[in-house]
Motif scaffolding. Structure first.
Motif, PDB file in Angstrom:
ATOM      1  N   GLU A 108       0.859  -1.184   0.000  1.00  0.00           N
ATOM      2  CA  GLU A 108       0.000   0.000   0.000  1.00  0.00           C
ATOM      3  C   GLU A 108       0.893   1.231   0.000  1.00  0.00           C
ATOM      4  O   GLU A 108       1.715   1.387   0.908  1.00  0.00           O
ATOM      5  CB  GLU A 108      -0.920   0.002   1.217  1.00  0.00           C
ATOM      6  N   PRO A 109       0.734   2.127  -0.997  1.00  0.00           N
ATOM      7  CA  PRO A 109      -0.101   1.944  -2.187  1.00  0.00           C
ATOM      8  C   PRO A 109       0.588   0.988  -3.165  1.00  0.00           C
ATOM      9  O   PRO A 109       1.799   0.797  -3.096  1.00  0.00           O
ATOM     10  CB  PRO A 109      -0.185   3.360  -2.757  1.00  0.00           C
ATOM     11  N   ALA A 110      -0.173   0.413  -4.074  1.00  0.00           N
ATOM     12  CA  ALA A 110       0.394  -0.581  -4.974  1.00  0.00           C
ATOM     13  C   ALA A 110       0.393  -0.117  -6.429  1.00  0.00           C
ATOM     14  O   ALA A 110       1.367  -0.236  -7.111  1.00  0.00           O
ATOM     15  CB  ALA A 110      -0.371  -1.897  -4.855  1.00  0.00           C
ATOM     16  N   GLY A 111      -0.674   0.416  -6.930  1.00  0.00           N
ATOM     17  CA  GLY A 111      -0.728   0.798  -8.330  1.00  0.00           C
ATOM     18  C   GLY A 111      -1.017  -0.409  -9.206  1.00  0.00           C
ATOM     19  O   GLY A 111      -0.959  -1.557  -8.764  1.00  0.00           O
ATOM     20  N   PRO A 112      -1.325  -0.176 -10.484  1.00  0.00           N
ATOM     21  CA  PRO A 112      -1.688  -1.273 -11.378  1.00  0.00           C
ATOM     22  C   PRO A 112      -0.533  -2.263 -11.537  1.00  0.00           C
ATOM     23  O   PRO A 112       0.612  -1.875 -11.777  1.00  0.00           O
ATOM     24  CB  PRO A 112      -2.014  -0.567 -12.695  1.00  0.00           C
ATOM     25  N   THR A 113      -0.857  -3.535 -11.379  1.00  0.00           N
ATOM     26  CA  THR A 113       0.162  -4.585 -11.433  1.00  0.00           C
ATOM     27  C   THR A 113      -0.420  -5.803 -12.154  1.00  0.00           C
ATOM     28  O   THR A 113      -1.509  -6.255 -11.820  1.00  0.00           O
ATOM     29  CB  THR A 113       0.610  -5.001 -10.017  1.00  0.00           C
ATOM     30  N   VAL A 114       0.316  -6.306 -13.134  1.00  0.00           N
ATOM     31  CA  VAL A 114      -0.160  -7.423 -13.951  1.00  0.00           C
ATOM     32  C   VAL A 114       0.939  -8.465 -14.087  1.00  0.00           C
ATOM     33  O   VAL A 114       2.128  -8.130 -14.217  1.00  0.00           O
ATOM     34  CB  VAL A 114      -0.577  -6.940 -15.358  1.00  0.00           C
ATOM     35  N   GLY A 115       0.536  -9.738 -14.057  1.00  0.00           N
ATOM     36  CA  GLY A 115       1.457 -10.830 -14.355  1.00  0.00           C
ATOM     37  C   GLY A 115       1.126 -11.414 -15.712  1.00  0.00           C
ATOM     38  O   GLY A 115      -0.043 -11.613 -16.043  1.00  0.00           O
ATOM     39  N   VAL A 116       2.141 -11.664 -16.514  1.00  0.00           N
ATOM     40  CA  VAL A 116       1.946 -12.321 -17.804  1.00  0.00           C
ATOM     41  C   VAL A 116       2.858 -13.548 -17.864  1.00  0.00           C
ATOM     42  O   VAL A 116       3.942 -13.560 -17.298  1.00  0.00           O
ATOM     43  CB  VAL A 116       2.247 -11.385 -19.000  1.00  0.00           C
ATOM     44  N   ASN A 117       2.384 -14.566 -18.537  1.00  0.00           N
ATOM     45  CA  ASN A 117       3.181 -15.776 -18.732  1.00  0.00           C
ATOM     46  C   ASN A 117       2.967 -16.265 -20.156  1.00  0.00           C
ATOM     47  O   ASN A 117       1.949 -16.882 -20.460  1.00  0.00           O
ATOM     48  CB  ASN A 117       2.785 -16.862 -17.732  1.00  0.00           C
ATOM     49  N   PRO A 118       3.916 -15.988 -21.070  1.00  0.00           N
ATOM     50  CA  PRO A 118       3.795 -16.520 -22.428  1.00  0.00           C
ATOM     51  C   PRO A 118       3.873 -18.048 -22.378  1.00  0.00           C
ATOM     52  O   PRO A 118       4.865 -18.599 -21.893  1.00  0.00           O
ATOM     53  CB  PRO A 118       5.001 -15.922 -23.163  1.00  0.00           C
ATOM     54  N   MET A 119       2.838 -18.716 -22.870  1.00  0.00           N
ATOM     55  CA  MET A 119       2.788 -20.171 -22.803  1.00  0.00           C
ATOM     56  C   MET A 119       3.455 -20.798 -24.020  1.00  0.00           C
ATOM     57  O   MET A 119       2.937 -21.708 -24.671  1.00  0.00           O
ATOM     58  CB  MET A 119       1.328 -20.626 -22.686  1.00  0.00           C
ATOM     59  N   PHE A 120       4.656 -20.295 -24.323  1.00  0.00           N
ATOM     60  CA  PHE A 120       5.429 -20.756 -25.475  1.00  0.00           C
ATOM     61  C   PHE A 120       6.841 -20.215 -25.340  1.00  0.00           C
ATOM     62  O   PHE A 120       7.090 -19.284 -24.564  1.00  0.00           O
ATOM     63  CB  PHE A 120       4.795 -20.240 -26.783  1.00  0.00           C
ATOM     64  N   ALA A 121       7.755 -20.797 -26.092  1.00  0.00           N
ATOM     65  CA  ALA A 121       9.119 -20.280 -26.110  1.00  0.00           C
ATOM     66  C   ALA A 121       9.131 -18.941 -26.839  1.00  0.00           C
ATOM     67  O   ALA A 121       8.525 -18.814 -27.911  1.00  0.00           O
ATOM     68  CB  ALA A 121      10.052 -21.261 -26.811  1.00  0.00           C
ATOM     69  N   PRO A 122       9.787 -17.905 -26.287  1.00  0.00           N
ATOM     70  CA  PRO A 122       9.775 -16.583 -26.922  1.00  0.00           C
ATOM     71  C   PRO A 122      10.270 -16.584 -28.368  1.00  0.00           C
ATOM     72  O   PRO A 122       9.893 -15.714 -29.147  1.00  0.00           O
ATOM     73  CB  PRO A 122      10.712 -15.765 -26.016  1.00  0.00           C
ATOM     74  N   SER A 123      11.094 -17.563 -28.735  1.00  0.00           N
ATOM     75  CA  SER A 123      11.589 -17.631 -30.110  1.00  0.00           C
ATOM     76  C   SER A 123      10.461 -17.854 -31.109  1.00  0.00           C
ATOM     77  O   SER A 123      10.611 -17.590 -32.306  1.00  0.00           O
ATOM     78  CB  SER A 123      12.619 -18.757 -30.244  1.00  0.00           C
ATOM     79  N   LEU A 124       9.301 -18.327 -30.636  1.00  0.00           N
ATOM     80  CA  LEU A 124       8.158 -18.574 -31.517  1.00  0.00           C
ATOM     81  C   LEU A 124       7.347 -17.314 -31.791  1.00  0.00           C
ATOM     82  O   LEU A 124       6.499 -17.304 -32.674  1.00  0.00           O
ATOM     83  CB  LEU A 124       7.251 -19.654 -30.906  1.00  0.00           C
ATOM     84  N   ASP A 125       7.562 -16.271 -31.010  1.00  0.00           N
ATOM     85  CA  ASP A 125       6.896 -14.976 -31.163  1.00  0.00           C
ATOM     86  C   ASP A 125       5.410 -15.050 -30.767  1.00  0.00           C
ATOM     87  O   ASP A 125       4.846 -16.117 -30.572  1.00  0.00           O
ATOM     88  CB  ASP A 125       7.067 -14.441 -32.586  1.00  0.00           C
ATOM     89  N   LEU A 126       4.795 -13.874 -30.689  1.00  0.00           N
ATOM     90  CA  LEU A 126       3.471 -13.731 -30.087  1.00  0.00           C
ATOM     91  C   LEU A 126       2.260 -14.088 -30.954  1.00  0.00           C
ATOM     92  O   LEU A 126       1.321 -14.696 -30.448  1.00  0.00           O
ATOM     93  CB  LEU A 126       3.298 -12.289 -29.605  1.00  0.00           C
ATOM     94  N   PRO A 127       2.208 -13.708 -32.202  1.00  0.00           N
ATOM     95  CA  PRO A 127       0.953 -13.847 -32.956  1.00  0.00           C
ATOM     96  C   PRO A 127       0.357 -15.250 -32.905  1.00  0.00           C
ATOM     97  O   PRO A 127       1.014 -16.243 -33.202  1.00  0.00           O
ATOM     98  CB  PRO A 127       1.366 -13.472 -34.385  1.00  0.00           C
ATOM     99  N   GLY A 128      -0.918 -15.310 -32.500  1.00  0.00           N
ATOM    100  CA  GLY A 128      -1.646 -16.564 -32.459  1.00  0.00           C
ATOM    101  C   GLY A 128      -1.380 -17.422 -31.250  1.00  0.00           C
ATOM    102  O   GLY A 128      -1.988 -18.489 -31.101  1.00  0.00           O
ATOM    103  N   ARG A 129      -0.503 -16.986 -30.340  1.00  0.00           N
ATOM    104  CA  ARG A 129      -0.134 -17.818 -29.198  1.00  0.00           C
ATOM    105  C   ARG A 129      -0.745 -17.289 -27.903  1.00  0.00           C
ATOM    106  O   ARG A 129      -1.117 -16.122 -27.798  1.00  0.00           O
ATOM    107  CB  ARG A 129       1.383 -17.922 -29.084  1.00  0.00           C
ATOM    108  N   VAL A 130      -0.843 -18.183 -26.920  1.00  0.00           N
ATOM    109  CA  VAL A 130      -1.532 -17.862 -25.672  1.00  0.00           C
ATOM    110  C   VAL A 130      -0.593 -17.184 -24.677  1.00  0.00           C
ATOM    111  O   VAL A 130       0.540 -17.646 -24.463  1.00  0.00           O
ATOM    112  CB  VAL A 130      -2.127 -19.130 -25.038  1.00  0.00           C
TER     113      VAL A 130
END
Length: 294
Positions: A108-130
């Motif tokens: 407190e205070p915290a501010g906006p905080t988000v966790g992300v976890n790419p469910m793939f190897a980063p070498s595969l890149d983002l489009p179409g992936r979860v």
């Protein structure tokens, strides 16, 4: 240094930006025209104890990404949150969410905080992936991150920290443990790799391909999947019990109709885990196996 003032342009700081995940996100924001600053241990930056230049970057940041190991992220979050502006978005990229969520809940205070976890190897890149998303603290910055991910072509799945860790124990820890067990068993059997390659079935080829990918990767990444997730031990124990059930179903108790029924029941139980997705997975398997390389 002054913060970006152009409409829509953000100042983004990526701690651990020399790593694969950090690089993937940094490149995307740069492509959007945002100003991206990379802090990385390789260059002597320690996000747990930022120096004067790093602190100045953090104070003007609209977004801070912690693309660092869990221990570093947990040690850094309280410090960086006091330096960041209240509206700045804090993003973590950890493969385990519950421990970070517990720390953020007490801030407190915290501010906006988000966790992300790419469910793939980063070498595969983002489009179409979860990309799994856990919103630890809501705010406009969190909403904009979801917009970013969608614009970059990712399929976002918003979930809770607890559900994330439980599902990842099945999706990642169990899967990796199964593949590593397959390789370890092959080594114990002492069969020659050239011989198995000559007679390889499509399932064996597929398992071997996944084994090659994992064993050719970074050990720390796969160790973290097994060690960090609090739900992973239960997944490995379930794997051990499953192998024991298969052995029991094949025990030499005579070739009877009852034995056949028990094994059929085992297959049915295993298949039930796929739910309504069974036909889709079967079609995918057929496509994977359709070709001379299989």
């Amino acid at each position: 240094m002054t913060a970006s003032t152009a409409p829509g342009v953000r100042s983004v700081v990526v701690a651990g930006g020399a790593g694969a995940v950090g690089t993937m996100f940094a490149d995307r924001w740069r492509g959007d025209g945002d100003t991206v600053h990379v802090l990385d241990a390789i260059a002597g930056d320690d996000i747990r104890s930022p120096g004067p230049e790093a602190t100045a970057r953090l104070r003007e940041a609209d977004v801070l990404v912690l693309a660092v190991p869990e221990g570093v992220a947990l040690a850094a979050v309280r410090t960086v949150r006091t330096v960041l502006r209240p509206t700045a978005l804090l993003v973590e990229t950890l493969s385990v969410k519950t421990r970070f969520a517990a720390v953020v809940a007490d801030l407190e205070p915290a501010g906006p905080t988000v966790g992300v976890n790419p469910m793939f190897a980063p070498s595969l890149d983002l489009p179409g992936r979860v990309v799994a998303v856990v919103v630890h603290r809501h705010g406009p910055g969190a909403d904009r991150l979801l917009d970013d991910l969608g614009r970059w072509g990712a399929r976002t799945e918003v979930t809770t920290a607890e559900r994330h860790d439980r599902l990842c124990a099945a999706i990642q820890a169990l899967t990796h443990a199964t593949i590593l067990s397959f390789g370890t068993a092959l080594a114990d059997l002492g069969v020659d790799a050239d011989d198995t390659a000559l007679l390889a079935t499509p399932p064996f080829t597929t398992m071997s391909a996944m084994l090659a990918r994992i064993t050719g990767g970074t050990p720390e990444v796969y160790r973290d999947v097994q060690k960090s997730n609090p739900c992973a031990p239960a997944a490995r124990e379930a794997l051990g019990r499953a192998v024991s059930r298969i052995s029991a179903a094949c025990a030499d108790a005579g070739d009877t109709d009852r034995d056949a029924d028990e094994f059929a029941a085992l297959l049915a139980r295993a298949g039930a885990a796929l739910g309504t997705h069974a036909d889709g997975y079967a079609e995918l398997c057929a496509r994977l196996f359709d070709g001379p390389a299989s």
